[in-house]
Design an enzyme around this catalytic site. Structure first.
Site, PDB file in Angstrom:
ATOM      1  N   LYS A   1     152.539  57.196  20.571  1.00 43.23           N
ATOM      2  CA  LYS A   1     152.729  57.700  21.943  1.00 43.23           C
ATOM      3  C   LYS A   1     153.728  56.844  22.717  1.00 43.23           C
ATOM      4  CE  LYS A   1     149.251  55.204  24.436  1.00 43.23           C
ATOM      5  NZ  LYS A   1     148.352  55.037  25.502  1.00 43.23           N
TER       6      LYS A   1
ATOM      7  N   LYS B   1     154.196  51.767  27.635  1.00 43.09           N
ATOM      8  CA  LYS B   1     154.883  50.717  28.380  1.00 43.09           C
ATOM      9  C   LYS B   1     155.207  49.530  27.483  1.00 43.09           C
ATOM     10  CE  LYS B   1     152.586  51.496  32.830  1.00 43.09           C
ATOM     11  NZ  LYS B   1     151.147  51.374  32.858  1.00 43.09           N
TER      12      LYS B   1
ATOM     13  N   LYS C   1     144.569  47.672  20.902  1.00 41.63           N
ATOM     14  CA  LYS C   1     145.189  46.586  21.665  1.00 41.63           C
ATOM     15  C   LYS C   1     144.788  45.231  21.118  1.00 41.63           C
ATOM     16  CE  LYS C   1     146.181  48.663  26.146  1.00 41.63           C
ATOM     17  NZ  LYS C   1     146.040  48.545  27.606  1.00 41.63           N
TER      18      LYS C   1
HETATM   19  P1  AMP Z   1     148.850  53.357  31.563  1.00 41.95           P
HETATM   20  O1  AMP Z   1     150.300  53.341  31.244  1.00 41.95           O
HETATM   21  O2  AMP Z   1     148.009  52.978  30.383  1.00 41.95           O
HETATM   22  O3  AMP Z   1     148.477  52.640  32.822  1.00 41.95           O
HETATM   23  O4  AMP Z   1     148.490  54.900  31.817  1.00 41.95           O
HETATM   24  C1  AMP Z   1     148.517  55.530  33.076  1.00 41.95           C
HETATM   25  C2  AMP Z   1     148.297  57.020  32.948  1.00 41.95           C
HETATM   26  O5  AMP Z   1     149.362  57.621  32.189  1.00 41.95           O
HETATM   27  C3  AMP Z   1     147.005  57.399  32.216  1.00 41.95           C
HETATM   28  O6  AMP Z   1     146.473  58.563  32.809  1.00 41.95           O
HETATM   29  C4  AMP Z   1     147.472  57.690  30.824  1.00 41.95           C
HETATM   30  O7  AMP Z   1     146.616  58.568  30.141  1.00 41.95           O
HETATM   31  C5  AMP Z   1     148.823  58.336  31.085  1.00 41.95           C
HETATM   32  N1  AMP Z   1     149.723  58.158  29.938  1.00 41.95           N
HETATM   33  C6  AMP Z   1     150.184  56.957  29.457  1.00 41.95           C
HETATM   34  N2  AMP Z   1     150.991  57.158  28.388  1.00 41.95           N
HETATM   35  C7  AMP Z   1     151.047  58.511  28.202  1.00 41.95           C
HETATM   36  C8  AMP Z   1     151.716  59.357  27.263  1.00 41.95           C
HETATM   37  N3  AMP Z   1     152.509  58.849  26.309  1.00 41.95           N
HETATM   38  N4  AMP Z   1     151.541  60.702  27.366  1.00 41.95           N
HETATM   39  C9  AMP Z   1     150.759  61.228  28.329  1.00 41.95           C
HETATM   40  N5  AMP Z   1     150.092  60.495  29.240  1.00 41.95           N
HETATM   41  C10 AMP Z   1     150.227  59.150  29.193  1.00 41.95           C
END
Ligand code: AMP
Ligand code: TRP
Length: 335
Positions: free
Chosen positions: A201, A204, A119
């Site tokens: 991956k 967002k 990041k």
């Molecule tokens: P975040 O979008 O960073 O707030 O992530 C929220 C949750 O979603 C966390 O548990 C991440 O590990 C999971 N997560 C985010 N992106 C992915 C992805 N591409 N595949 C699987 N899990 C994800």
């Protein structure tokens, strides 16, 4: 779930639109855990808005996203009768413990956090101290509640290792205070990849709108994105030749239809990529249309959402304020 009392904590940042990776890697696991819950267990799901501001967020949009994420938890099936749902910044114990942990985590260990490396490279001069300290805030979230299990996607594994290390270090410096948590990662959906680049991956912050399926995308948008998803130079699904792109699509298909990867592969063997993607699109739409309906209804009756979030915050504050008292005593803070 084991007979031992479990305390489960997890959270998502209200920093953008929730996507298929968030759902399959995190929320779907939470809903499943809820089904297997025993009455002594505690489930806590947080909307981690303080984590979101480690990268600049437009204040008006942030406020909106907090409600959206809360409504999406509920629409996906998190039941406030079983789980506490609350907004991180509404419980100041999180920031309090975060500072104390900042004073325990070794700087060298923070430097090794791969998410920070990624990041901060994207942010360049915009990189803040908050972005660097983010894992200490996450450790505080988890440790405040004597959490035993943290259901997350693969990308959070290192942060949970750090949480365990900090808990262990604090306990050895000041006496037994924190429970050491473990992660729970659903290996079949640990890392959902971008539809446009199977080596990166789904996220967002992806600039390519065709890379991610958002949970609130219109059905025809979902279908269009899946039709455009990259595959490989082949033309039909074949177990002999599984590219990373196809593997990702098959994993998604399996997760949204409650089937194993192998089951999907068996039924889709020989299908042309076009036909396969059409079936996948229909399955994704069938999964999310009812969730979208519920979501819209929840946002309309906003009083209900506020009541749930107020109750969630009041309930978790009882646990966390007791923990903060212990921490103050152990560390020697205050009078
Ligand atoms: P975040 O979008 O960073 O707030 O992530 C929220 C949750 O979603 C966390 O548990 C991440 O590990 C999971 N997560 C985010 N992106 C992915 C992805 N591409 N595949 C699987 N899990 C994800
Ligand atoms: N850092 C997590 C993410 O970006 C979100 C998060 C914050 C979290 N605090 C947490 C997840 C505590 C689990 C437990 O995905």
């Amino acid at each position: 779930m084991s007979t031992k009392k479990e305390i489960i904590f997890s959270g998502i940042q209200p920093s953008g639109n929730l996507h298929l990776g968030n759902y399959l890697g995190a929320i779907q696991q939470w809903v499943d855990m809820q089904k297997r819950l025993s009455p002594e267990d505690t489930l806590i799901f947080c909307i981690v808005d303080l984590h979101a501001i480690t990268v600049y967020q437009d204040p008006k949009i942030l406020r909106q996203k907090i409600r959206e994420v809360a409504a999406m938890y509920l629409a996906c099936g998190i039941d406030p009768k079983n789980a506490h749902i609350f907004v991180q910044s509404e419980n100041p114990d999180h920031t309090y413990l975060s500072w104390v942990l900042d004073c325990v985590v070794p700087y060298g260990q923070m430097l090794r956090m791969t998410q920070f490396k990624d990041k901060s490279q994207k942010q360049q001069e915009g990189t803040t101290v908050g972005l660097f300290n983010y894992p200490a805030l996450m450790a505080a979230d988890i440790l405040l509640y004597d959490t035993t299990t943290v259901p997350v996607g693969e990308d959070q594994k290192q942060h949970i290792e750090l949480t365990r290390d900090v808990a262990e270090k604090f306990n050895s410096m000041y006496g037994e205070t924190f429970v050491l948590p473990k992660d729970q990662i659903d290996t079949s959906a640990a890392r959902i990849m971008s539809l446009q680049n199977p080596l990166s991956k789904m996220s967002k912050s992806d600039a390519d709108p065709f890379g991610s399926i958002y949970l609130l995308d219109e059905p025809d948008e979902m279908i269009k994105k899946l039709k455009r998803a990259v595959t490989d130079s082949g033309s039909a699904v074949s177990s002999e030749n599984l590219s990373p792109a196809l593997t990702n699509l098959i994993s998604i298909f399996g997760k949204v239809t409650n089937r194993s990867f192998e089951q999907v592969l068996k039924t889709c063997e020989g299908l042309s990529y076009g036909a396969f993607k059409t079936q996948l699109g229909e399955a994704v739409v069938a999964k999310f249309e009812p969730i979208q309906k519920k979501y819209r209804a929840l946002l309309e009756e906003s009083g209900e959402l506020d009541r749930i979030l107020d109750q969630g915050c009041a309930a978790v504050s009882v646990y966390s304020s007791a923990k903060i008292q212990v921490v103050k005593e152990r560390v020697g803070l205050g009078r």
